[in-house]
Design a protein around this motif. Structure first.
Motif, PDB file in Angstrom:
ATOM      1  N   VAL A  23       8.749  18.387  21.817  1.00 59.86           N
ATOM      2  CA  VAL A  23       9.507  17.814  22.934  1.00 59.86           C
ATOM      3  C   VAL A  23       8.576  17.714  24.126  1.00 59.86           C
ATOM      4  O   VAL A  23       7.906  18.682  24.492  1.00 59.86           O
ATOM      5  N   ILE A  24       8.516  16.535  24.730  1.00 56.06           N
ATOM      6  CA  ILE A  24       7.751  16.306  25.952  1.00 56.06           C
ATOM      7  C   ILE A  24       8.739  16.304  27.103  1.00 56.06           C
ATOM      8  O   ILE A  24       9.625  15.438  27.166  1.00 56.06           O
ATOM      9  N   ASN A  25       8.605  17.258  27.999  1.00 52.76           N
ATOM     10  CA  ASN A  25       9.552  17.406  29.097  1.00 52.76           C
ATOM     11  C   ASN A  25       9.122  16.604  30.316  1.00 52.76           C
ATOM     12  O   ASN A  25       7.937  16.325  30.516  1.00 52.76           O
ATOM     13  N   ASN A  26      10.081  16.256  31.142  1.00 55.11           N
ATOM     14  CA  ASN A  26       9.783  15.555  32.377  1.00 55.11           C
ATOM     15  C   ASN A  26       8.864  16.427  33.245  1.00 55.11           C
ATOM     16  O   ASN A  26       9.140  17.591  33.495  1.00 55.11           O
ATOM     17  N   GLY A  27       7.752  15.862  33.696  1.00 58.06           N
ATOM     18  CA  GLY A  27       6.790  16.600  34.513  1.00 58.06           C
ATOM     19  C   GLY A  27       5.693  17.285  33.734  1.00 58.06           C
ATOM     20  O   GLY A  27       4.752  17.824  34.328  1.00 58.06           O
ATOM     21  N   ASP A  28       5.775  17.280  32.400  1.00 59.08           N
ATOM     22  CA  ASP A  28       4.704  17.864  31.586  1.00 59.08           C
ATOM     23  C   ASP A  28       3.411  17.088  31.757  1.00 59.08           C
ATOM     24  O   ASP A  28       3.405  15.849  31.815  1.00 59.08           O
ATOM     25  N   VAL A  29       2.302  17.818  31.828  1.00 64.41           N
ATOM     26  CA  VAL A  29       0.974  17.217  31.719  1.00 64.41           C
ATOM     27  C   VAL A  29       0.343  17.869  30.497  1.00 64.41           C
ATOM     28  O   VAL A  29       0.016  19.054  30.511  1.00 64.41           O
ATOM     29  N   ILE A  30       0.209  17.089  29.440  1.00 65.36           N
ATOM     30  CA  ILE A  30      -0.207  17.631  28.146  1.00 65.36           C
ATOM     31  C   ILE A  30      -1.574  17.089  27.775  1.00 65.36           C
ATOM     32  O   ILE A  30      -1.785  15.873  27.723  1.00 65.36           O
ATOM     33  N   SER A  31      -2.511  17.975  27.529  1.00 68.57           N
ATOM     34  CA  SER A  31      -3.813  17.583  27.007  1.00 68.57           C
ATOM     35  C   SER A  31      -3.770  17.674  25.488  1.00 68.57           C
ATOM     36  O   SER A  31      -3.325  18.687  24.934  1.00 68.57           O
ATOM     37  N   VAL A  32      -4.235  16.630  24.825  1.00 65.99           N
ATOM     38  CA  VAL A  32      -4.255  16.585  23.370  1.00 65.99           C
ATOM     39  C   VAL A  32      -5.708  16.689  22.930  1.00 65.99           C
ATOM     40  O   VAL A  32      -6.522  15.809  23.223  1.00 65.99           O
ATOM     41  N   ILE A  33      -6.037  17.770  22.246  1.00 64.66           N
ATOM     42  CA  ILE A  33      -7.419  18.030  21.849  1.00 64.66           C
ATOM     43  C   ILE A  33      -7.489  18.237  20.348  1.00 64.66           C
ATOM     44  O   ILE A  33      -6.469  18.407  19.675  1.00 64.66           O
ATOM     45  N   GLY A  34      -8.698  18.238  19.820  1.00 63.06           N
ATOM     46  CA  GLY A  34      -8.888  18.474  18.398  1.00 63.06           C
ATOM     47  C   GLY A  34     -10.065  17.682  17.870  1.00 63.06           C
ATOM     48  O   GLY A  34     -10.603  16.804  18.553  1.00 63.06           O
ATOM     49  N   PRO A  35     -10.483  17.961  16.632  1.00 59.38           N
ATOM     50  CA  PRO A  35     -11.621  17.241  16.045  1.00 59.38           C
ATOM     51  C   PRO A  35     -11.310  15.760  15.888  1.00 59.38           C
ATOM     52  O   PRO A  35     -10.149  15.334  15.885  1.00 59.38           O
ATOM     53  N   SER A  36     -12.359  14.965  15.732  1.00 58.72           N
ATOM     54  CA  SER A  36     -12.178  13.536  15.483  1.00 58.72           C
ATOM     55  C   SER A  36     -11.438  13.334  14.163  1.00 58.72           C
ATOM     56  O   SER A  36     -11.649  14.073  13.196  1.00 58.72           O
ATOM     57  N   GLY A  37     -10.566  12.330  14.128  1.00 58.52           N
ATOM     58  CA  GLY A  37      -9.859  11.998  12.901  1.00 58.52           C
ATOM     59  C   GLY A  37      -8.606  12.795  12.638  1.00 58.52           C
ATOM     60  O   GLY A  37      -8.047  12.723  11.541  1.00 58.52           O
ATOM     61  N   THR A  38      -8.131  13.546  13.618  1.00 58.81           N
ATOM     62  CA  THR A  38      -6.944  14.371  13.402  1.00 58.81           C
ATOM     63  C   THR A  38      -5.674  13.740  13.974  1.00 58.81           C
ATOM     64  O   THR A  38      -4.652  14.409  14.084  1.00 58.81           O
ATOM     65  N   GLY A  39      -5.729  12.469  14.340  1.00 59.34           N
ATOM     66  CA  GLY A  39      -4.510  11.758  14.715  1.00 59.34           C
ATOM     67  C   GLY A  39      -4.154  11.789  16.188  1.00 59.34           C
ATOM     68  O   GLY A  39      -3.030  11.419  16.545  1.00 59.34           O
ATOM     69  N   LYS A  40      -5.084  12.167  17.051  1.00 58.36           N
ATOM     70  CA  LYS A  40      -4.754  12.273  18.475  1.00 58.36           C
ATOM     71  C   LYS A  40      -4.383  10.908  19.069  1.00 58.36           C
ATOM     72  O   LYS A  40      -3.344  10.747  19.702  1.00 58.36           O
ATOM     73  N   SER A  41      -5.266   9.931  18.886  1.00 58.56           N
ATOM     74  CA  SER A  41      -4.984   8.591  19.408  1.00 58.56           C
ATOM     75  C   SER A  41      -3.817   7.944  18.667  1.00 58.56           C
ATOM     76  O   SER A  41      -3.013   7.226  19.272  1.00 58.56           O
ATOM     77  N   THR A  42      -3.726   8.209  17.377  1.00 60.64           N
ATOM     78  CA  THR A  42      -2.609   7.670  16.595  1.00 60.64           C
ATOM     79  C   THR A  42      -1.278   8.174  17.141  1.00 60.64           C
ATOM     80  O   THR A  42      -0.293   7.426  17.206  1.00 60.64           O
ATOM     81  N   LEU A  43      -1.236   9.437  17.554  1.00 59.16           N
ATOM     82  CA  LEU A  43      -0.011   9.991  18.114  1.00 59.16           C
ATOM     83  C   LEU A  43       0.424   9.209  19.345  1.00 59.16           C
ATOM     84  O   LEU A  43       1.597   8.833  19.482  1.00 59.16           O
TER      85      LEU A  43
END
Length: 363
Positions: A23-43
């Motif tokens: 769940v992404i809440n109103n006002g959240d600032v979420i950093s998405v990290i991880g190795p290449s190829g793990t679906g970050k941009s796809t998400l």
């Protein structure tokens, strides 16, 4: 605000998203990290429906935007997306790029869109650039225009897909400053990034992605200082290490120096220490060790400790027993010794690399 329920994305040869629930809440600032190829941009692309999910649901304020008959333009008007490649129209001026969507999609008057665009350019530090074309701007300026263009739609959430990865290291800070300003204003954001210190300083949540989903979700303090899961621990530990391998005489030393700069920016290493790491790399590998090897195999490692702000330099290399302190290139070794401490050379005849040289750099 946004809820992901068993979200999946499959391609013929890969499944980057197997089962994503959050769940992404109103006002959240979420950093998405991880190795290449793990679906970050796809998400991010699935959330914005640029890539249609192959399973699961995305609820935006309770409405399933993946439903068959849902008009996705309604959701996209409320979401902004900033790409790493800017995606500006080269034939349009800066202000025309910013005005385009508000006039065409939101049906604002040209006067209102122009006034908003001018105000947004001032906000991102580009006042007076209204009539420049994209090819007249630096990479950092183009990205700030892209952010202004997104803000012109007044989105409720902004998705940033590695917004600084295409930039020269010297331009990263100017874009990060704009994003940090948005975070301080309470704008809801998700940011895919490899800049670990930036992620830590700006967000209230961190998604570490691996194994087809959000492998660990926590505060910056938890993820960066006390990760609970093994793959997260390995990733965070690896982020503080830089490895460069030199295996031929035509090695791209200029590219390696850029890699060192990026590593130092990611880990908030001071300009002085950054210079010393670059100097250690250049003097040791290029000037002292490489000329002695007929068939070079050199591995340069910089391990940075945030606790005591030091970098331990380790250089492994093949060939006969050779201590850099005994080099004929006295100037290079003198430069090295003046900027490092605890220089030590050891050998191990049966090891893949027969020589090992270590030293330490203080921030």
């Amino acid at each position: 605000m946004i809820e992901l329920i068993h979200l999946q994305k499959k391609y013929e040869s890969a499944t980057p998203l197997k089962d994503v629930n959050t769940v992404i809440n109103n006002g959240d600032v979420i950093s998405v990290i991880g190795p290449s190829g793990t679906g970050k941009s796809t998400l991010l692309r699935c959330i914005n429906m640029l890539d249609k999910p192959t399973g699961g649901k995305i609820l935006f304020d309770g409405v399933d935007i993946t439903a068959k008959n849902y008009d996705i333009t309604k959701a996209r008007r409320r979401m902004g997306m900033v790409f790493q490649s800017f995606n500006l129209f080269s034939h349009l001026t800066v202000i025309e790029n910013i005005m385009l969507a508000p006039v065409d999609i939101l049906k604002k008057s040209k006067k209102e869109a122009y006034e908003t665009g001018v105000a947004l350019l001032k906000r991102v530090g580009l006042a007076g650039r209204e009539f420049h074309y994209p090819d007249q701007l630096s990479g950092g300026q183009k990205q700030r225009v892209a952010i202004a263009r997104t803000l012109a739609m007044d989105p409720e959430i902004i998705l940033f897909d590695e917004p600084t990865s295409a930039l020269d290291p010297t331009m990263v800070g100017e874009v990060q400053a704009v994003i940090r300003d948005l975070a301080e204003e309470g704008k809801t954001m998700m940011i895919v990034t490899h800049e670990m210190n930036f992620a830590r300083s700006i967000c209230n949540r961190v998604f570490y992605m691996d194994q087809g989903g959000i492998y660990e979700d926590g505060t910056p303090e938890q993820i960066f200082d006390d990760p609970q899961k093994e793959l997260t621990k390995r990733f965070i530990r690896r982020q503080k290490m830089l490895d460069i391998s030199v295996e031929d005489r035509d090695f791209d030393f200029f590219g390696a120096v850029s890699e060192i700069d990026r590593f130092c920016i990611q880990n908030d290493i001071s300009p002085r220490a950054r210079y010393r790491i670059r100097l250690a790399f250049e003097e040791l590998t290029e000037q002292i060790i490489l000329p002695t090897l007929a068939d070079p195999r050199i591995k340069f490692t910089a391990a940075y400790s945030e606790a005591n702000r030091t970098a331990e330099i380790t250089v492994l290399y093949n060939g006969d027993n050779f201590d850099p302190a005994e080099t004929e290139n006295e100037l290079s070794y003198k430069l090295l010794k003046s900027t490092t401490t605890e220089q030590l050379h050891t050998t191990e005849a049966e090891a893949p690399y027969t020589n090992r040289f270590t030293c330490e750099i203080s921030d």
